[in-house]
Motif scaffolding. Structure first.
Motif, mmCIF file in Angstrom:
data_model
loop_
_atom_site.group_PDB
_atom_site.id
_atom_site.type_symbol
_atom_site.label_atom_id
_atom_site.label_comp_id
_atom_site.label_asym_id
_atom_site.label_seq_id
_atom_site.Cartn_x
_atom_site.Cartn_y
_atom_site.Cartn_z
ATOM 1 N N UNK A 10 0.887 -1.189 -0.167
ATOM 2 C CA UNK A 10 -0.040 0.244 0.041
ATOM 3 C C UNK A 10 0.835 1.424 -0.233
ATOM 4 N N UNK A 11 2.214 0.875 0.628
ATOM 5 C CA UNK A 11 2.806 2.483 0.338
ATOM 6 C C UNK A 11 3.566 2.946 -0.857
ATOM 7 N N UNK A 12 3.931 4.350 -0.793
ATOM 8 C CA UNK A 12 4.999 4.557 -2.050
ATOM 9 C C UNK A 12 6.578 4.536 -1.865
ATOM 10 N N UNK A 13 7.109 3.974 -2.293
ATOM 11 C CA UNK A 13 8.529 4.201 -2.122
ATOM 12 C C UNK A 13 9.418 3.990 -3.628
ATOM 13 N N UNK A 14 10.465 3.934 -3.836
ATOM 14 C CA UNK A 14 11.487 3.594 -4.828
ATOM 15 C C UNK A 14 11.109 3.486 -6.061
ATOM 16 N N UNK A 15 10.820 2.302 -5.358
ATOM 17 C CA UNK A 15 10.625 1.177 -5.736
ATOM 18 C C UNK A 15 8.780 0.970 -7.017
ATOM 19 N N UNK A 16 8.133 1.690 -5.516
ATOM 20 C CA UNK A 16 6.923 1.902 -5.839
ATOM 21 C C UNK A 16 6.122 3.091 -6.056
ATOM 22 N N UNK A 17 6.692 3.935 -6.955
ATOM 23 C CA UNK A 17 5.732 5.277 -7.075
ATOM 24 C C UNK A 17 4.890 5.305 -7.241
ATOM 25 N N UNK A 18 3.745 6.880 -6.953
ATOM 26 C CA UNK A 18 2.583 6.759 -7.805
ATOM 27 C C UNK A 18 2.005 5.286 -7.899
ATOM 28 N N UNK A 19 2.191 4.691 -6.751
ATOM 29 C CA UNK A 19 0.979 3.398 -6.045
ATOM 30 C C UNK A 19 0.080 4.253 -5.071
ATOM 31 N N UNK A 20 -1.102 3.590 -4.971
ATOM 32 C CA UNK A 20 -2.020 4.650 -4.577
ATOM 33 C C UNK A 20 -2.734 3.567 -3.986
ATOM 34 N N UNK A 21 -3.487 3.225 -2.443
ATOM 35 C CA UNK A 21 -4.308 1.968 -1.944
ATOM 36 C C UNK A 21 -5.422 1.793 -2.421
ATOM 37 N N UNK A 22 -5.542 2.406 -3.424
ATOM 38 C CA UNK A 22 -7.355 1.010 -4.033
ATOM 39 C C UNK A 22 -6.540 0.396 -4.904
ATOM 40 N N UNK A 23 -4.861 0.069 -5.520
ATOM 41 C CA UNK A 23 -4.437 -0.658 -6.104
ATOM 42 C C UNK A 23 -4.095 -1.990 -5.459
ATOM 43 N N UNK A 24 -4.501 -2.995 -6.106
ATOM 44 C CA UNK A 24 -4.108 -4.772 -5.955
ATOM 45 C C UNK A 24 -2.671 -4.509 -6.085
ATOM 46 N N UNK A 25 -1.906 -4.574 -4.948
ATOM 47 C CA UNK A 25 -0.487 -4.507 -5.120
ATOM 48 C C UNK A 25 0.186 -5.250 -4.762
ATOM 49 N N UNK A 26 0.425 -7.225 -5.177
ATOM 50 C CA UNK A 26 1.728 -7.509 -4.530
ATOM 51 C C UNK A 26 2.965 -7.873 -5.240
ATOM 52 N N UNK A 27 3.500 -7.790 -4.283
ATOM 53 C CA UNK A 27 5.294 -7.960 -4.508
ATOM 54 C C UNK A 27 5.499 -9.953 -5.116
ATOM 55 N N UNK A 28 6.619 -9.797 -5.891
ATOM 56 C CA UNK A 28 6.630 -11.051 -5.707
ATOM 57 C C UNK A 28 9.117 -11.420 -5.295
ATOM 58 N N UNK A 29 8.694 -12.206 -4.907
ATOM 59 C CA UNK A 29 10.289 -13.044 -5.179
ATOM 60 C C UNK A 29 10.602 -14.449 -6.118
ATOM 61 N N UNK A 30 10.653 -14.183 -7.510
ATOM 62 C CA UNK A 30 10.592 -15.188 -8.349
ATOM 63 C C UNK A 30 12.376 -15.911 -7.920
ATOM 64 N N UNK A 31 11.862 -17.683 -8.550
ATOM 65 C CA UNK A 31 13.255 -18.003 -8.184
ATOM 66 C C UNK A 31 13.936 -18.333 -9.645
ATOM 67 N N UNK A 32 15.161 -18.860 -9.721
ATOM 68 C CA UNK A 32 15.121 -18.942 -11.116
ATOM 69 C C UNK A 32 14.966 -19.959 -11.854
ATOM 70 N N UNK A 33 15.205 -18.643 -13.777
ATOM 71 C CA UNK A 33 13.804 -19.746 -14.492
ATOM 72 C C UNK A 33 12.447 -18.833 -14.366
ATOM 73 N N UNK A 34 12.625 -18.091 -13.519
ATOM 74 C CA UNK A 34 10.872 -17.151 -13.416
ATOM 75 C C UNK A 34 9.824 -18.380 -12.483
ATOM 76 N N UNK A 35 8.344 -17.032 -12.553
ATOM 77 C CA UNK A 35 7.525 -18.258 -11.710
ATOM 78 C C UNK A 35 6.358 -17.232 -12.254
ATOM 79 N N UNK A 36 5.060 -17.651 -11.619
ATOM 80 C CA UNK A 36 3.789 -16.869 -12.167
ATOM 81 C C UNK A 36 2.969 -17.197 -10.617
#
Length: 605
Positions: A96-122
């Motif tokens: 929900x917050x705004x940071x250097x990696x999430x500028x212009x983020x708003x609380x109304x957004x659904x904003x999941x953050x991930x860490x993907x392993x080697x080869x990517x994921x989903x």
């Protein structure tokens, strides 16, 4: 003054109760809500977020968002399920917050953050919109509703600065997609999920979340359940921002129209709902021009249904009316079973069959490859029929999802919903009352009857106390349209309700919703024409004297959406209106002259 106020309050109460009673009599259900492209908020002021199963970060977790939007006084909630998680960790479920990696983020957004392993994921999330307060903590479900005219933006489809970390997001069922010009995104089709895939062409990270080059916006005409797949092709951190609103100005956008499919163009929504007394055959479509698309060609026509709902084996079939070859497909087919080609209207269609994960899928394509014209797919769709040849068919609903594909875009799912042998084996297609020389004439029509013994007709002045006025014999068994009529000679200038009950040969009864009539001689005659209407219409009033007239337009939620006060002269008056102030749907038009109310139905197309 107090007595005057009391009389006024009582009149308003009677009017409100009258509107609600009429809504009940007409069987109206408020299941579709028009968002009108306003914001659906997944956070912020007024939204309550509750973890129901887990906290959203692991497989099969469920999070409830309450009051994501309020429409016409009705609160709407949303259930978000984490359906799939592959080679990925959700570091923050909804940032929900705004940071250097999430500028212009708003609380109304659904904003999941991930860490993907080697080869990517989903990850795959499923969102269901439900009536506010209807969530069941035992079943983890709610009362599904349909939202109309919804916009969704996906921002920040870029990379994380490492080679090969291209992010993507997938959606389906929309009518229009928009991309910037220029854009970093390309579009392909995920045939497994039936979703359009928007993938970035860059691995670099863009600090500005809402950079238009990494943005796509899609428009939904109707949405009830929403599935999205988000992922990246490389390892590391990845952020996603889903904004259910118009978003910031998108002046450089280029629109790409998806095809749309409506199985019943005579009713609102995309579905076609019908009943059947087997053995019988029913068409998938009602009305004309069931497919709308601005492009020149389409790729296929697809049917998707639950394998377990086919309860009568080879007795249940898809028929292609008018086919000179391959006009029948048994619905108990197995995975990859060979299905004969269909020849219809000079075109040969190849048919593929898949049974996987409890779903059975039939896909019709052009034999030998290539695309089909809109007219060819429309012809095939109109020829589709469901047949159940069993003499004692299993009583249950059958649901068939129907879509067509154009390149990277598939239509929203339209459902053919068929109820085999409902509670009573009579398909009532109409029940109405008209006034003839001050007497009521009650009419009803059946499309089919099975073991139908009789119809009981009742009358009530207040909708509470009912009196039987006649019992008419049924047809027993019939698959033809039959008309019934009764003139109530004891109903001179009657104002009230009629109710119909059907009785079968086993003594079971089915009572239908009552209908209202007013055969009295009104002092002030009111009419609306044309009706239904799209554009200009006229309300005419024949008044006995010069009066002030109040005209109110009330929607099916009981909300007053428009009010006009006009002056009427003695005699004939007419007033011009335009539907630009009204959304599509049904309204009750109340015309108040002194102490009398006249209520008319208005259909806005």
């Amino acid at each position: 003054m107090q007595m005057k106020k009391f009389r006024k309050d009582m009149k308003n109460l009677k009017f409100t109760v009258g509107i609600l009673l009429l809504m009940s009599c007409f069987g109206l259900k408020a299941q579709t809500y028009n968002v009108a492209y306003n914001t659906i908020s997944f956070g912020g002021v007024g939204v309550t977020i509750t973890n129901k199963v887990g906290n959203g970060t692991t497989l099969n977790n469920i999070v409830l968002y309450q009051n994501v939007i309020t429409i016409g006084g009705q609160q709407i909630d949303a259930i978000v399920r984490t359906q799939e998680l592959s080679n990925a960790t959700i570091s923050t479920y909804d940032y929900t917050a705004t940071s250097a990696n999430a500028s212009n983020n708003l609380p109304s957004f659904f904003s999941p953050q991930f860490s993907f392993a080697s080869g990517g994921g989903y990850a795959v999330f499923k969102v269901q919109f439900i009536l506010g307060g209807s969530y069941n903590n035992t079943t983890n479900t709610g009362t599904l509703i349909t939202l109309q005219n919804v916009l969704l933006n996906t921002y920040d489809l870029d990379g994380n600065g490492t080679a090969g970390t291209n992010q993507y997001a997938e959606f389906g069922g929309f009518s229009i997609s928009e991309l910037a010009s220029p854009t970093n995104l390309s579009t392909t089709y995920n045939s497994t999920l039936g979703l359009s895939k928007f993938r970035t062409s860059i691995s670099a990270n863009t600090i500005d979340v809402t950079d238009v080059r990494n943005r796509t916006r899609v428009t939904y005409n109707y949405i009830s359940e929403f599935t999205t797949k988000v992922g990246a092709e490389g390892s590391g951190a990845a952020y996603y921002f889903l904004d259910f609103s118009a978003g910031s100005t998108f002046t450089s956008a280029i629109s790409y129209a998806a095809p749309s499919l409506d199985l019943n163009t005579t009713t609102s929504g995309l579905d076609n709902v019908t009943n059947m007394i087997a053995p019988d055959v029913k068409n998938f479509t009602v009305g004309s021009s069931n497919i709308t698309y601005s492009g020149p060609t389409l790729d296929n026509l697809k049917l998707n249904f639950s394998t377990s709902q086919i309860l009568d084996g080879a007795n249940e079939k898809i028929l292609i009316s008018g086919a000179i070859s391959g006009g029948s497909v048994s619905l108990n087919f197995t995975n990859a079973q060979a299905i004969p080609n269909v020849v219809l209207g000079g075109i040969t269609y190849a048919v593929s069959s898949t049974v996987l994960g409890g779903r059975s899928i039939l896909i019709f394509t052009k034999s030998g490859g290539g695309t089909l014209t809109l007219a060819q797919v429309e012809n095939l769709l109109d020829a589709l029929q469901y047949q159940n040849a069993a003499t004692n068919a299993t009583k249950a609903w059958r649901y068939f999802n129907v879509t067509t594909l154009a390149g990277s875009f598939e239509t929203p799912v339209a459902q053919f919903q068929l109820n085999i042998d409902n509670v009573l084996p009579v398909e009532l297609t109409s029940f109405s009352v008209n006034c003839d020389q001050d007497y009521s004439i009650i009419s009803w029509q059946t499309a089919s009857e099975h073991n139908s013994a009789s119809f009981i007709l009742e009358r009530s002045a207040d909708g509470i106390e009912w009196f039987e006025i006649t019992e008419m014999g049924g047809a027993g068994n019939s698959n033809s349209t039959l008309d019934y009529q009764y003139k109530d000679l004891e109903s001179y200038r009657f104002v009230g309700y009629y109710r119909l009950t059907q009785v079968d040969t086993d003594g079971k009864q089915k009572m239908y919703d009552p209908i209202y009539t007013n055969c009295s001689k009104s002092e002030n005659e009111v009419d609306i024409y044309p009706n239904p209407v799209l554009g200009d219409f006229v309300i005419s009033i024949s008044s006995q004297s010069a009066e002030t007239v109040i005209i109110d337009f009330v929607n099916t939620n009981g909300m007053k959406v428009l009010a006009k006060t006009v002056a009427a002269k003695n005699g004939f008056n007419q007033y011009n209106f335009n539907t630009q102030e009204l959304l599509s749907g049904m309204y009750y038009v109340s015309v108040q002259i002194n102490d009398t109310h006249t209520i008319k139905k208005l259909i806005v197309q």
